[in-house]
Design a protein around this motif. Sequence first.
Motif, mmCIF file in Angstrom:
data_model
loop_
_atom_site.group_PDB
_atom_site.id
_atom_site.type_symbol
_atom_site.label_atom_id
_atom_site.label_comp_id
_atom_site.label_asym_id
_atom_site.label_seq_id
_atom_site.Cartn_x
_atom_site.Cartn_y
_atom_site.Cartn_z
ATOM 1 N N TYR A 1 0.825 -1.208 0.000
ATOM 2 C CA TYR A 1 0.000 0.000 0.000
ATOM 3 C C TYR A 1 0.862 1.262 0.000
ATOM 4 O O TYR A 1 0.478 2.275 -0.574
ATOM 5 N N ILE B 1 -8.578 9.886 -3.278
ATOM 6 C CA ILE B 1 -7.762 10.590 -2.284
ATOM 7 C C ILE B 1 -7.071 11.794 -2.921
ATOM 8 O O ILE B 1 -7.026 12.876 -2.335
ATOM 9 N N LYS B 2 -6.572 11.626 -4.136
ATOM 10 C CA LYS B 2 -5.896 12.710 -4.838
ATOM 11 C C LYS B 2 -6.875 13.867 -5.088
ATOM 12 O O LYS B 2 -6.551 15.032 -4.837
ATOM 13 N N GLU C 1 1.593 1.799 -3.555
ATOM 14 C CA GLU C 1 0.398 2.155 -4.329
ATOM 15 C C GLU C 1 -0.159 3.534 -3.985
ATOM 16 O O GLU C 1 -0.812 4.158 -4.811
ATOM 17 N N PHE C 2 0.047 3.978 -2.767
ATOM 18 C CA PHE C 2 -0.507 5.245 -2.301
ATOM 19 C C PHE C 2 0.630 6.160 -1.852
ATOM 20 O O PHE C 2 1.151 6.019 -0.749
ATOM 21 N N THR D 1 0.535 8.979 -0.749
ATOM 22 C CA THR D 1 0.185 9.756 0.443
ATOM 23 C C THR D 1 0.453 8.982 1.726
ATOM 24 O O THR D 1 0.469 9.567 2.805
ATOM 25 N N ARG E 1 -6.957 5.634 -5.056
ATOM 26 C CA ARG E 1 -5.856 6.591 -5.192
ATOM 27 C C ARG E 1 -6.373 7.901 -5.809
ATOM 28 O O ARG E 1 -6.054 8.995 -5.338
ATOM 29 N N ILE F 1 -7.907 4.346 3.618
ATOM 30 C CA ILE F 1 -7.621 3.561 2.408
ATOM 31 C C ILE F 1 -8.335 2.212 2.468
ATOM 32 O O ILE F 1 -8.982 1.782 1.509
#
Length: 128
Positions: A28, A76-77, A31-32, A34, A73, A58
């Motif tokens: 993760y 969240i972006k 992948e993320f 953030t 993703r 997430i």
Amino acid sequence: MENGGKLYYGIKEVAEMFDINASKLRYYEKEFPTLQPKKNRSGDRVYTQDDINHLKEILVLINDKGYTLPGAREYIKTRDANRREHVVYINKLKRIKAGLEKLRASLDKQKPQEVQPKQDDDEPEEVL
């Protein structure tokens, strides 16, 4: 998800909190962007409460709301971009408010002119 006042949690502790394995946490992180827990001097990941809250978000998006990884993703972006945009507008409104308060204060300092009503206006006219 507040936990006993600790500032940092190891990867195993966080994995146990969410009943997932440590490799999934590391996945993760890739992948993320953030989700980037800090590393201590020995190179071990240490998660703050903010990292844990973000990870929880997430996992809710993926497991409970059915988002795919790219979808989560992007969500969240987009949310973060909207928050930044809102901050810009809030700051503009605060500057406008401060200017209006300054204007009000300057008007309050000015002594209002006494307005004397006309004698004619106070007495009603007689109708014949």
